[in-house]
Design a protein around this motif. Structure first.
Motif, PDB file in Angstrom:
ATOM      1  N   ALA A  68       0.819  -1.212   0.000  1.00 39.61           N
ATOM      2  CA  ALA A  68       0.000   0.000   0.000  1.00 39.61           C
ATOM      3  C   ALA A  68       0.853   1.262   0.000  1.00 39.61           C
ATOM      4  O   ALA A  68       0.334   2.368  -0.148  1.00 39.61           O
ATOM      5  CB  ALA A  68      -0.935   0.002   1.203  1.00 39.61           C
ATOM      6  N   LYS A  69       2.172   1.081   0.190  1.00 37.42           N
ATOM      7  CA  LYS A  69       3.040   2.262   0.277  1.00 37.42           C
ATOM      8  C   LYS A  69       3.796   2.535  -1.016  1.00 37.42           C
ATOM      9  O   LYS A  69       4.405   3.587  -1.170  1.00 37.42           O
ATOM     10  CB  LYS A  69       4.046   2.071   1.416  1.00 37.42           C
ATOM     11  CG  LYS A  69       3.370   2.112   2.774  1.00 37.42           C
ATOM     12  CD  LYS A  69       4.384   2.147   3.894  1.00 37.42           C
ATOM     13  CE  LYS A  69       3.692   2.048   5.239  1.00 37.42           C
ATOM     14  NZ  LYS A  69       4.401   1.132   6.130  1.00 37.42           N
ATOM     15  N   PHE A  70       3.762   1.544  -1.914  1.00 36.04           N
ATOM     16  CA  PHE A  70       4.466   1.708  -3.181  1.00 36.04           C
ATOM     17  C   PHE A  70       4.010   2.964  -3.911  1.00 36.04           C
ATOM     18  O   PHE A  70       2.892   3.441  -3.746  1.00 36.04           O
ATOM     19  CB  PHE A  70       4.172   0.532  -4.105  1.00 36.04           C
ATOM     20  CG  PHE A  70       5.170  -0.581  -4.007  1.00 36.04           C
ATOM     21  CD1 PHE A  70       6.523  -0.320  -4.179  1.00 36.04           C
ATOM     22  CD2 PHE A  70       4.758  -1.879  -3.760  1.00 36.04           C
ATOM     23  CE1 PHE A  70       7.446  -1.349  -4.115  1.00 36.04           C
ATOM     24  CE2 PHE A  70       5.676  -2.910  -3.694  1.00 36.04           C
ATOM     25  CZ  PHE A  70       7.019  -2.645  -3.861  1.00 36.04           C
ATOM     26  N   TYR A  71       4.876   3.398  -4.783  1.00 42.80           N
ATOM     27  CA  TYR A  71       4.578   4.357  -5.805  1.00 42.80           C
ATOM     28  C   TYR A  71       3.251   3.952  -6.471  1.00 42.80           C
ATOM     29  O   TYR A  71       3.020   2.772  -6.742  1.00 42.80           O
ATOM     30  CB  TYR A  71       5.734   4.236  -6.809  1.00 42.80           C
ATOM     31  CG  TYR A  71       5.844   5.274  -7.856  1.00 42.80           C
ATOM     32  CD1 TYR A  71       5.696   6.623  -7.554  1.00 42.80           C
ATOM     33  CD2 TYR A  71       6.145   4.894  -9.176  1.00 42.80           C
ATOM     34  CE1 TYR A  71       5.825   7.563  -8.552  1.00 42.80           C
ATOM     35  CE2 TYR A  71       6.281   5.838 -10.168  1.00 42.80           C
ATOM     36  CZ  TYR A  71       6.109   7.168  -9.847  1.00 42.80           C
ATOM     37  OH  TYR A  71       6.236   8.096 -10.821  1.00 42.80           O
ATOM     38  N   GLU A  72       2.361   4.921  -6.712  1.00 40.11           N
ATOM     39  CA  GLU A  72       1.003   4.547  -7.117  1.00 40.11           C
ATOM     40  C   GLU A  72       0.887   3.977  -8.539  1.00 40.11           C
ATOM     41  O   GLU A  72      -0.167   3.496  -8.928  1.00 40.11           O
ATOM     42  CB  GLU A  72       0.049   5.721  -6.912  1.00 40.11           C
ATOM     43  CG  GLU A  72       0.409   6.935  -7.721  1.00 40.11           C
ATOM     44  CD  GLU A  72      -0.385   8.172  -7.272  1.00 40.11           C
ATOM     45  OE1 GLU A  72      -0.798   8.238  -6.105  1.00 40.11           O
ATOM     46  OE2 GLU A  72      -0.575   9.055  -8.113  1.00 40.11           O
TER      47      GLU A  72
END
Ligand SMILES: Cc1cc2nc3c(=O)[nH]c(=O)nc-3n(C[C@H](O)[C@H](O)[C@H](O)COP(=O)(O)OP(=O)(O)OC[C@H]3O[C@@H](n4cnc5c(N)ncnc54)[C@H](O)[C@@H]3O)c2cc1C
Ligand SMILES: *[C@@H]1O[C@H](CO)[C@@H](O)[C@H](O)[C@H]1NC(C)=O
Ligand SMILES: *[C@@H]1O[C@H](CO)[C@@H](O)[C@H](O)[C@H]1NC(C)=O
Ligand SMILES: *[C@@H]1O[C@H](CO)[C@@H](O)[C@H](O)[C@H]1NC(C)=O
Ligand SMILES: *[C@@H]1O[C@H](CO)[C@@H](O)[C@H](O)[C@H]1NC(C)=O
Ligand SMILES: *[C@@H]1O[C@H](CO)[C@@H](O)[C@H](O)[C@H]1NC(C)=O
Ligand SMILES: *[C@@H]1O[C@H](CO)[C@@H](O)[C@H](O)[C@H]1NC(C)=O
Ligand SMILES: *[C@@H]1O[C@H](CO)[C@@H](O)[C@H](O)[C@H]1NC(C)=O
Ligand SMILES: *[C@@H]1O[C@H](CO)[C@@H](O)[C@H](O)[C@H]1NC(C)=O
Length: 541
Positions: free
Chosen positions: A277-281
């Motif tokens: 959920a924290k990755f680059y979108e």
């Protein structure tokens, strides 16, 4: 007519005593006469009404029924099926259903998990929107009008024919009807980048319970808000949506790697929760969990499939993955570059050489018996919690490829949109959403009960690990257990319980809108938005 239930009693009785051919032909005659009288396009009404004696009735009903559990001989069937070609047919069908005291059920793609779009236990008319599915793409302004009966596959196909660098953010499956699918949110591989289908709807056309044709301007902001996430079937019949198309690069990258327990799957799934959920979108990094046969005879293991879409090329993705998730050991060979529309086929499970025309096929590849549930996860599940899931998958009902979980990462754009911007409330604070599904082929209620009770046990087991107060759920993964007495029997009084789970803080406003636009509660099903009543209690659990 205040209450559908009371005025239809003679019809219900007639139904129970089994309609004779003469009664059917009477119903047919009356309904057809009414439709012809009420429809502006009266010359065509005789070609769109089906009652059981008509030889095409069963096949028309079967085309769109996607869940065989709700199409047994004992399942209640519609008295009349209407397949409108024009707006005026829908207006007439609403008027005539009210005139004869029939309930209506509206169907776009027919995927409702509990069959609510084509089953009712009171006499009803099925309005099947299969003929209202035109799509007009305006690639100059990046918009499109799509009619409710169109499928997600048809939308993707029409956009791809106009542009290689435009897409849309809706479901992974290609046979979902946009009428139902968008009404409940509509998410797919672009959700972390652009949000949901409802976040990208800029106009809509609907027919209300009085038969009025409305668009965004005439509908008012409250109703326009309610139909974007509040679930289909409560507020009117959606005719069409105007959507904003999403820019996509001409080359995207996909990968799917499998790791079983012997390859540290438990640790990898645990770790995934901290990164996905924290990755680059631009990265959609999904997990599919299932049990599989291990190589040795008779032994089983758990397989974690990491399935991803990256909006860019391998050269950018590879170093990113190696840095942020080195434990997965990804290598260049794991990645495939393709166009965005090819990634739609890839995610839908079609072979890489399949023609794009497959997107126009409305028939689902699988029509197994099926039960699903959903959850939202806000804190990573500890390893021992995951191990308890594996134990349940090792039970008979969880056997090879017959049960699975999809973990869909949130974050990115999903966290930026406020809970009340649309009526779809599940936004910031969620790491991922869980879809649980169990499939079976055996016929009969014993097999159904066995598989459904396995699903309920898994769901109970998950309680400590998922969202609480309320334990949230996704309305597009409709589940009649929610708010029922645990045996699938839904008590209307408990509506606020499922209402709070599906819609959280938005439920009260949905009830207000419903009470205003449909004060007689004509559009009603087992989980439609209820009318305001002073007896509502805020739900919990
Ligand atoms: C194989 C599969 C994959 C899926 N994948 C995804 C996914 O990736 N993402 C996702 O978000 N969801 C997914 N879903 C869930 C899907 O979004 C819902 O089942 C959705 O409700 C399907 O819409 P439909 O029009 O096909 O169904 P229907 O059964 O036709 O309709 C669903 C509900 O909406 C009502 N409705 C339908 N049309 C209208 C209309 N025109 N106006 C008013 N009410 C209407 C119906 O009465 C019913 O209550 C998936 C489902 C399946 C079976
Ligand atoms: C069945 O219904 C369709 C649609 O109304 C109609 O066109 C057709 O003639 C009917 N067939 C029979 C055999 O009644
Ligand atoms: C009636 O049918 C015609 C086409 O024959 C169509 O142009 C018109 O929009 C229809 N009217 C309504 C109200 O649906
Ligand atoms: C149906 O339409 C007719 C004509 O417009 C109207 O008089 C009648 O009240 C309508 N019936 C219902 C139940 O809306
Ligand atoms: C794009 O939008 C403009 C302004 O609304 C309109 O004039 C134009 O016709 C649209 N383009 C197309 C191809 O429809
Ligand atoms: C599993 O993880 C351990 C370290 O935690 C590592 O030494 C081992 O190589 C991993 N096994 C596989 C198959 O990746
Ligand atoms: C898995 O193993 C069981 C029992 O050994 C067998 O019946 C089943 O067909 C196997 N499934 C697959 C997909 O290989
Ligand atoms: C559509 O898909 C179904 C299910 O996969 C398949 O059986 C059918 O042959 C397909 N139809 C066409 C025309 O390709
Ligand atoms: C559902 O349960 C209630 C009580 O909990 C009962 O009165 C009702 O008859 C049940 N309905 C059905 C359809 O089983």
């Amino acid at each position: 007519m205040k209450h559908v239930g009371s005025s239809v009693f003679p019809f219900a009785l007639a139904l129970l005593l089994s309609f004779s051919w003469a009664t059917w032909s009477h119903t047919h005659e009356n309904f057809l006469q009414c439709m012809t009288l009420r429809s502006e396009n009266s010359s065509s009404t005789s070609k769109l009404i089906y009652t059981p004696p008509n030889s095409s009735y069963s096949s028309i009903l079967q085309i769109s029924i996607q869940k065989p559990r709700f199409s047994t001989p004992a399942t209640p069937k519609p008295l009349v099926i209407v397949t409108p070609s024009y707006v005026s047919h829908i207006q007439a069908a609403i008027n005539c259903s009210q005139t004869y005291g029939f309930q209506i059920r509206v169907q776009s793609g027919g995927h409702d998990y509990e069959g609510l779009s084509y089953v009712s236990d009171v006499p009803f008319v099925l309005i099947d929107l299969i003929n209202l599915r035109s799509i007009s793409v305006d690639a100059e302004n990046n918009t499109a009008w799509v009619e409710a009966g169109a499928t997600t596959g048809e939308v993707y196909y029409r956009i791809a024919k106009k542009s290689k660098t435009l897409g849309f953010l809706a479901g992974v499956a290609t046979t979902l009807g946009v009428g139902g699918h968008f009404s409940g949110g509509g998410y797919g591989t672009l959700l972390r980048k652009y949000g949901l289908a409802v976040d990208n709807i800029i106009d809509a056309q609907l027919i209300d319970v009085k038969g009025r044709f409305l668009d965004r301007e005439s509908v008012g902001e409250d109703l326009f808000w309610a139909i974007r996430g509040g679930g289909g079937a409560s507020f009117g019949i959606i005719l069409a949506w105007k959507i904003k198309l999403a820019p996509v690069p001409s080359t995207v990258t996909v990968f799917r790697v499998n790791r079983n327990l012997e390859q540290n799957a438990t640790k990898l799934v645990h770790r995934w929760q901290y990164v996905a959920a924290k990755f680059y979108e631009d990265l959609f990094f999904r997990l599919r969990l299932t049990s599989v046969n291990a190589s040795q005879e008779g032994k089983r293991t758990i397989q974690a499939s990491f399935i991803s879409l990256y909006l860019g090329v391998i050269d950018k993705l590879l170093p990113m993955m190696q840095e942020s998730f080195p434990e997965l050991g990804l290598m260049r060979e794991d990645f495939i570059e393709m166009s965005w529309i090819e990634s739609i086929l890839y995610f839908a499970g079609f072979p890489s050489d399949e023609s794009l025309d497959v997107l126009l096929n409305r028939t689902s590849p699988t029509r197994s018996h099926f039960k699903a549930k959903s959850d939202y996860v806000q804190e990573p599940i500890p390893e021992h919690g995951l191990e308890g899931i594996w134990q349940r998958f090792y039970e008979k009902e969880g056997e090879t490829a017959r049960a699975l979980m999809f973990l869909t990462p949130y974050g990115g754009r999903m966290s930026e949109i406020s809970e009340d911007a649309t009526s779809f409330p599940h936004r910031a604070g969620n790491i991922y959403k869980i879809f649980y599904g169990v499939f079976w082929e055996e016929e009969g209620t014993a097999a159904s009960e066995r598989h459904i009770s396995w699903m309920r046990r898994l769901y109970r087991y998950m309680a400590p690990y998922v969202s609480k107060s309320p334990r949230a759920a996704h309305v597009n993964y409709r589940d009649l257990d929610i708010g029922s007495n645990g045996k699938g029997n839904t008590s209307y009084r408990r509506a606020s319980r499922w209402g709070n789970k599906y819609f959280k803080c938005n439920f009260d406003r949905l009830v207000q809108v419903k009470t205003t636009v449909d004060p007689a509660n004509f559009l009603k099903n087992e989980q439609s938005i209820p009318l305001f009543s002073s007896g509502w209690k805020k739900g919990g659990d």
